[in-house]
Scaffold this motif. Structure first.
Motif, PDB file in Angstrom:
ATOM      1  N   GLY A 185       0.873  -1.079  -0.150  1.00 20.35           N
ATOM      2  CA  GLY A 185      -0.050   0.119   0.012  1.00 20.35           C
ATOM      3  C   GLY A 185       0.784   1.423  -0.116  1.00 20.35           C
ATOM      4  O   GLY A 185       2.065   1.201   0.387  1.00 20.35           O
ATOM      5  N   CYS A 227      -1.111   4.763   0.670  1.00 25.93           N
ATOM      6  CA  CYS A 227      -1.947   5.711   0.837  1.00 25.93           C
ATOM      7  C   CYS A 227      -1.398   6.484   1.846  1.00 25.93           C
ATOM      8  O   CYS A 227      -1.065   5.886   3.005  1.00 25.93           O
ATOM      9  N   ALA A 258     -10.777   3.656   0.578  1.00 30.94           N
ATOM     10  CA  ALA A 258     -11.327   2.411   0.021  1.00 30.94           C
ATOM     11  C   ALA A 258     -10.826   1.461  -0.867  1.00 30.94           C
ATOM     12  O   ALA A 258     -10.276   2.038  -2.005  1.00 30.94           O
ATOM     13  N   GLY A 259     -10.384   0.316  -0.395  1.00 32.61           N
ATOM     14  CA  GLY A 259      -9.778  -0.675  -1.396  1.00 32.61           C
ATOM     15  C   GLY A 259      -8.149  -0.461  -1.328  1.00 32.61           C
ATOM     16  O   GLY A 259      -7.694  -1.134  -2.045  1.00 32.61           O
ATOM     17  N   GLU A 260      -7.597   0.412  -0.475  1.00 30.61           N
ATOM     18  CA  GLU A 260      -6.155   0.598  -0.565  1.00 30.61           C
ATOM     19  C   GLU A 260      -5.777   0.307   0.994  1.00 30.61           C
ATOM     20  O   GLU A 260      -6.358   0.106   1.967  1.00 30.61           O
ATOM     21  N   ALA A 308      -3.934  -1.391   7.236  1.00 27.35           N
ATOM     22  CA  ALA A 308      -4.405  -2.439   6.368  1.00 27.35           C
ATOM     23  C   ALA A 308      -3.403  -3.137   5.593  1.00 27.35           C
ATOM     24  O   ALA A 308      -3.721  -3.743   4.545  1.00 27.35           O
ATOM     25  N   ARG A 355      -2.970  -7.933   3.117  1.00 29.51           N
ATOM     26  CA  ARG A 355      -2.150  -7.872   1.858  1.00 29.51           C
ATOM     27  C   ARG A 355      -0.985  -8.516   1.832  1.00 29.51           C
ATOM     28  O   ARG A 355      -0.761  -9.507   1.131  1.00 29.51           O
ATOM     29  N   GLU A 358      -1.505 -12.557   1.845  1.00 33.87           N
ATOM     30  CA  GLU A 358      -1.838 -12.838   0.376  1.00 33.87           C
ATOM     31  C   GLU A 358      -0.518 -13.457  -0.054  1.00 33.87           C
ATOM     32  O   GLU A 358      -0.380 -14.127  -0.858  1.00 33.87           O
ATOM     33  N   ARG A 397       1.212   1.830  -5.721  1.00 34.01           N
ATOM     34  CA  ARG A 397      -0.320   1.397  -5.517  1.00 34.01           C
ATOM     35  C   ARG A 397      -0.147  -0.203  -4.915  1.00 34.01           C
ATOM     36  O   ARG A 397       0.704  -0.822  -5.636  1.00 34.01           O
TER      37      ARG A 397
END
Length: 243
Positions: free
Chosen positions: A7, A9, A15-17, A38, A42, A45, A236
């Motif tokens: 990430g 951000c 949202a979604g990040e 957040a 990720r 995964e 991103r």
């Protein structure tokens, strides 16, 4: 060497990040840089929590370190806890996030070390003290002739050109595209400033990170490109660079 962006951000995860988080791998050794909001889902995964070999934290703002808590929980509370995880950060930077759980629950799951020039697995780490609202460490990781340089969050400093000197990847905070508001100008950077530094330092690939939530990529890319003629990307989630 491989860098995977979890990430990028700034401030909070849109949202979604996710906020700042970067997995850097070389020779089977995995370093997690800045486990911000957040980033943990990720990360999982890609690799189990117990397979992370070290963590580097640039500074103590939660958008750069909050998900250290679930990472340590996953390691401490798993069926077969791994060896203590080396965690490098400026002095006192992680006091708040480590206080989220009672000390006994995470005991033995990590070894906290103050950030300094050192060797971490196959990597050589150089540290640059850069201006921010709180102590912030610019991080330069090198291995086998390849270098990734990361600013954390920073205002203007002559140290930035040395941090980024001839780096294959210059991962640079660029909260604003063109100019930083006056009240934050000593402590944060713009994409235009990042481009100028990358050009001065002779960096190979400029990766802009920490864009303000809701900002689109094009203004930042254009501002940085006015001063830097090389390759430019925005950090991103899912961006993978093989160096």
């Amino acid at each position: 060497m491989r860098m995977t962006v979890l990430g990028g951000c700034g401030a909070w995860p849109a949202a979604g990040e996710a906020c700042s988080g970067y997995l850097i791998e070389h020779d089977g050794f995995r370093v997690l840089v800045d486990p911000g909001y957040a980033t943990m889902p990720r990360l999982l995964e890609l690799v189990p929590a117990e397979r992370i070999d070290a963590v580097l934290v640039s500074h103590g703002h939660p958008d750069h370190c909050a998900d250290l808590n679930p990472l340590l929980r996953a390691r401490a509370l798993g069926g077969r806890p791994p060896a203590a995880l080396p965690v490098f950060a400026p002095a006192g930077a992680l006091d708040a996030v480590l206080a989220l759980d009672r000390a006994s629950m995470l005991a033995g799951s990590f070894r906290l070390k103050e950030t300094a020039d050192t060797e971490i697995g196959p990597f050589t780490l150089r540290v640059f003290h850069l201006p921010h609202h709180v102590p912030n460490a610019g991080l330069r990781l090198s291995a086998d002739g390849v270098t990734i340089a990361y600013t954390g969050d920073t205002g203007p400093s002559p140290e930035l050109a040395e941090l980024a000197r001839d780096a294959d990847v210059y991962l640079a905070e660029a909260t604003y595209p063109e100019a930083v508001p006056d009240e934050d100008a000593p402590y944060l950077s713009s994409a235009r400033q990042a481009g100028a530094t990358a050009a001065e330092a002779g960096a190979g690939h400029l990766v802009l990170t920490h864009l303000w939530p809701g900002h689109t990529d094009e203004p930042a890319l254009n501002a940085a490109g006015d001063g830097f003629p090389g390759k430019i990307s925005v950090a991103r989630g899912g961006l993978v660079l093989d160096l």
